[in-house]
Write a protein that holds these residues in place. Structure first.
Motif, PDB file in Angstrom:
ATOM      1  N   SER A 151       1.197  -0.735   0.035  1.00  0.00           N
ATOM      2  CA  SER A 151       0.020  -0.063  -0.030  1.00  0.00           C
ATOM      3  C   SER A 151       0.718   1.446   0.033  1.00  0.00           C
ATOM      4  CB  SER A 151      -1.395   0.081   1.387  1.00  0.00           C
ATOM      5  OG  SER A 151      -2.023  -1.180   1.192  1.00  0.00           O
ATOM      6  N   GLY A 152       1.697   1.344  -0.301  1.00  0.00           N
ATOM      7  CA  GLY A 152       3.207   2.379  -0.145  1.00  0.00           C
ATOM      8  C   GLY A 152       3.379   2.858   1.438  1.00  0.00           C
ATOM      9  N   THR A 153       3.983   4.033   1.773  1.00  0.00           N
ATOM     10  CA  THR A 153       3.891   4.189   2.824  1.00  0.00           C
ATOM     11  C   THR A 153       3.256   6.008   3.102  1.00  0.00           C
ATOM     12  OG1 THR A 153       6.295   5.357   1.954  1.00  0.00           O
ATOM     13  CG2 THR A 153       6.075   3.300   3.691  1.00  0.00           C
ATOM     14  N   PHE A 154       3.377   6.558   4.126  1.00  0.00           N
ATOM     15  CA  PHE A 154       2.392   7.643   4.337  1.00  0.00           C
ATOM     16  C   PHE A 154       2.736   9.009   4.902  1.00  0.00           C
ATOM     17  CE2 PHE A 154       0.103   3.548   4.444  1.00  0.00           C
ATOM     18  CZ  PHE A 154      -1.253   3.655   3.088  1.00  0.00           C
ATOM     19  N   ASP A 155       2.066  10.412   4.507  1.00  0.00           N
ATOM     20  CA  ASP A 155       2.473  11.109   5.336  1.00  0.00           C
ATOM     21  C   ASP A 155       2.546  11.178   6.913  1.00  0.00           C
ATOM     22  OD1 ASP A 155       3.561  12.617   3.666  1.00  0.00           O
ATOM     23  OD2 ASP A 155       1.816  12.390   2.955  1.00  0.00           O
ATOM     24  N   VAL A 156       1.157  10.387   6.739  1.00  0.00           N
ATOM     25  CA  VAL A 156       0.347  10.386   8.768  1.00  0.00           C
ATOM     26  C   VAL A 156      -0.020   8.970   8.955  1.00  0.00           C
ATOM     27  CG1 VAL A 156      -1.405  11.109  10.381  1.00  0.00           C
ATOM     28  CG2 VAL A 156      -0.033  13.031   8.458  1.00  0.00           C
ATOM     29  N   VAL A 157       0.403   8.842   9.919  1.00  0.00           N
ATOM     30  CA  VAL A 157       0.023   7.326  10.064  1.00  0.00           C
ATOM     31  C   VAL A 157      -0.872   7.645  11.962  1.00  0.00           C
ATOM     32  CG1 VAL A 157       0.299   4.532  11.382  1.00  0.00           C
ATOM     33  CG2 VAL A 157       1.396   6.037   9.444  1.00  0.00           C
ATOM     34  N   LEU A 158      -2.133   6.735  11.964  1.00  0.00           N
ATOM     35  CA  LEU A 158      -3.111   7.438  13.127  1.00  0.00           C
ATOM     36  C   LEU A 158      -2.951   5.950  13.661  1.00  0.00           C
ATOM     37  CD1 LEU A 158      -4.357   9.078  15.560  1.00  0.00           C
ATOM     38  CD2 LEU A 158      -6.556   8.584  14.043  1.00  0.00           C
ATOM     39  N   GLU A 159      -2.615   5.474  15.074  1.00  0.00           N
ATOM     40  CA  GLU A 159      -2.724   3.893  15.195  1.00  0.00           C
ATOM     41  C   GLU A 159      -3.586   4.467  16.792  1.00  0.00           C
ATOM     42  OE1 GLU A 159      -2.529   1.619  18.625  1.00  0.00           O
ATOM     43  OE2 GLU A 159      -1.533   3.882  19.560  1.00  0.00           O
ATOM     44  N   ALA A 160      -4.741   3.650  16.318  1.00  0.00           N
ATOM     45  CA  ALA A 160      -5.715   3.407  17.278  1.00  0.00           C
ATOM     46  C   ALA A 160      -6.117   2.010  17.359  1.00  0.00           C
ATOM     47  CB  ALA A 160      -7.272   4.080  16.816  1.00  0.00           C
ATOM     48  N   VAL A 161      -5.180   1.503  18.129  1.00  0.00           N
ATOM     49  CA  VAL A 161      -5.133  -0.369  18.180  1.00  0.00           C
ATOM     50  C   VAL A 161      -4.649  -0.881  20.191  1.00  0.00           C
ATOM     51  CG1 VAL A 161      -4.894  -2.544  17.782  1.00  0.00           C
ATOM     52  CG2 VAL A 161      -4.911  -0.871  16.130  1.00  0.00           C
ATOM     53  N   GLN A 213       7.649   2.186  10.722  1.00  0.00           N
ATOM     54  CA  GLN A 213       7.758   1.580   9.090  1.00  0.00           C
ATOM     55  C   GLN A 213       6.850   2.740   8.045  1.00  0.00           C
ATOM     56  OE1 GLN A 213       8.384  -2.841   9.802  1.00  0.00           O
ATOM     57  NE2 GLN A 213       9.715  -2.116  11.167  1.00  0.00           N
ATOM     58  N   MET A 214       6.033   2.004   8.518  1.00  0.00           N
ATOM     59  CA  MET A 214       4.621   2.766   7.636  1.00  0.00           C
ATOM     60  C   MET A 214       4.900   4.407   6.735  1.00  0.00           C
ATOM     61  SD  MET A 214       3.600  -0.474   6.707  1.00  0.00           S
ATOM     62  CE  MET A 214       1.702   1.024   5.495  1.00  0.00           C
ATOM     63  N   LEU A 215       5.634   4.885   7.324  1.00  0.00           N
ATOM     64  CA  LEU A 215       5.676   6.768   7.186  1.00  0.00           C
ATOM     65  C   LEU A 215       6.614   6.885   5.950  1.00  0.00           C
ATOM     66  CD1 LEU A 215       6.127   8.129  11.058  1.00  0.00           C
ATOM     67  CD2 LEU A 215       4.314   7.991   9.521  1.00  0.00           C
ATOM     68  N   ARG A 216       6.848   7.652   5.736  1.00  0.00           N
ATOM     69  CA  ARG A 216       7.613   8.647   4.676  1.00  0.00           C
ATOM     70  C   ARG A 216       8.282   8.711   5.425  1.00  0.00           C
ATOM     71  NH1 ARG A 216       3.749  11.178   0.694  1.00  0.00           N
ATOM     72  NH2 ARG A 216       3.171   9.471  -0.988  1.00  0.00           N
ATOM     73  N   PRO A 217       9.680   9.965   4.772  1.00  0.00           N
ATOM     74  CA  PRO A 217      10.117  10.696   4.907  1.00  0.00           C
ATOM     75  C   PRO A 217       9.382  11.463   5.671  1.00  0.00           C
ATOM     76  CG  PRO A 217      11.423   9.609   3.277  1.00  0.00           C
ATOM     77  CD  PRO A 217      10.057   8.687   3.779  1.00  0.00           C
ATOM     78  N   ASN A 218       9.849  12.493   6.504  1.00  0.00           N
ATOM     79  CA  ASN A 218       9.661  13.889   7.584  1.00  0.00           C
ATOM     80  C   ASN A 218       8.006  13.664   7.691  1.00  0.00           C
ATOM     81  OD1 ASN A 218      11.709  14.836   6.830  1.00  0.00           O
ATOM     82  ND2 ASN A 218      10.577  15.489   4.688  1.00  0.00           N
ATOM     83  N   GLY A 219       7.534  11.494   8.015  1.00  0.00           N
ATOM     84  CA  GLY A 219       6.220  11.709   8.708  1.00  0.00           C
ATOM     85  C   GLY A 219       5.990  11.521   9.946  1.00  0.00           C
TER      86      GLY A 219
END
Ligand SMILES: [Zn+2]
Ligand SMILES: [Zn+2]
Length: 363
Positions: free
Chosen positions: A242-252, A263-269
């Motif tokens: 699925s590629g990487t992301f600028d923002v990841v919100l974890e709610a688990v 690891q799911m973040l893009r650079p500067n994410g």
């Protein structure tokens, strides 16, 4: 009047008959509860893993996700009148002069840990007919949101995370704009987080346990977001898929997933952690790889809890926006409404997405 309380010393949860509160101070407000949402925190308190009664008391009145109607106001109350709908803030300041956060009116950033939380820690909650609260902790909600406003409190977790992510993005030498957002988890906070990202213009993906043809996945797609099930795609291969992301919100709140999320973040994410794993949870991780990745790609990971007034106001504004963009999806988050006397039984199971207790109806 009725109140639903937890007795930690005897390990019991039941309805009580307690006296109705009387308005005392000039800035106090008498509230009639309309609805109270239940969440994992309530289930933990009801299974005696968490939560503290007010000092000297043997029980804690449960409930922190409130929606209430103003019945009577003290003589110095401004901006609230009988009939108004309000949501009460959960966390209240610690008494210490040296706590800069509490003294600045932001107990959600309390430095001493001696804050109280209504329905959770050292202060009674809202699973009762009437409560008294100070105007300082009440946030007015528009009447048009009445049937969904019980979602404001869980949404403040998202808006506080977003306000902090915004502050962090300010460090960048360019405008990152809304780009790609990933939400881990599809409970109420995850789904509200997905709504927030979609409404803000992010290309949004939700990653959770439910299968790709589940109702939850369908709800996510109805927002215009993508859905990937962890049953088919382990987190280790998600970035490839699925590629990487600028923002990841974890709610688990699942420690191995939380550790892998950066690891799911893009650079500067930016990764916001909102889940609370069990104290003893462990996760396997190659520290060298994970730390190199954070440093060499300027990634930021932060934890966030509770919310301030600004985050509540933002949550109300966003909920209004969600009700324009995808009202049916918002309503579908509330999967079960029940009377107060069904709560003890409901706290032992989890049905659907958000369970809400109906305490009184509009007059
Ligand atoms: Zn909650
Ligand atoms: Zn404090």
């Amino acid at each position: 009047m009725r109140a639903l309380a937890v007795f930690p010393s005897t390990k019991r949860v039941h309805l009580l008959d307690i006296p109705e509160p009387q308005l005392g101070g000039a800035t106090e407000v008498l509230l009639r509860l309309r609805e109270v949402g239940l969440c994992g925190t309530d289930r933990e308190i009801a299974s005696f893993e968490y939560g503290d009664p007010p000092s000297g008391a043997d029980h804690l009145v449960l409930g922190h996700e409130s929606l209430a109607e103003v019945v009577e106001v003290g003589r110095k109350v401004r901006n609230l009148k009988p009939g108004d709908l309000v949501v009460a803030m959960v966390r209240r300041p610690c008494p210490h002069a040296e706590c800069r956060a509490c003294r600045a009116g932001r107990p959600d950033f309390c430095e001493t840990g001696d804050y109280t939380e209504r329905g959770i820690k050292g202060a009674n909650g809202f699973l009762t007919d009437y409560v008294i609260d100070d105007q300082a902790y009440l946030v007015k909600v528009p009447q048009v949101l009445a049937d969904v406003a019980v979602l404001v409190e869980p949404l403040t977790v998202v808006t506080k995370a977003a306000n902090q992510a915004h502050a962090i993005f300010h460090r960048l030498p360019y405008d990152p704009g809304p780009q790609r957002g990933l939400v881990l988890g599809a409970g109420p906070i995850g789904l509200l987080g997905a709504m927030f990202l979609v409404a803000d213009g992010f290309e949004t993906l939700v990653y959770s346990r439910d299968t790709e043809n589940s109702k939850v996945a369908e709800l996510v797609r109805s927002l215009g977001a993508g859905y990937v099930s962890s049953t088919q795609n382990p987190i280790e291969t998600l970035a490839k898929h699925s590629g990487t992301f600028d923002v990841v919100l974890e709610a688990v709140g699942f420690a191995p997933l939380m550790m892998a999320a950066a690891q799911m973040l893009r650079p500067n994410g930016v990764l916001a952690l909102t889940g609370v794993p069990p104290e003893g949870a462990t996760a396997e991780l190659t520290a060298g790889h994970a730390l190199r990745d954070l440093v060499l790609r300027n990634k930021v990971v932060f934890g966030t809890v509770n919310a301030g007034r600004k985050d509540h106001v933002s949550a109300i504004q966003h909920l209004e926006q969600f009700m324009v963009l995808f009202p049916e999806s918002v309503r579908k988050l509330i999967t079960h409404r029940m009377p107060l006397d069904e709560v003890p039984q409901m706290l032992t199971q989890k049905l659907g997405i958000k369970n809400v207790v109906e305490i009184s109806r509009a007059a």
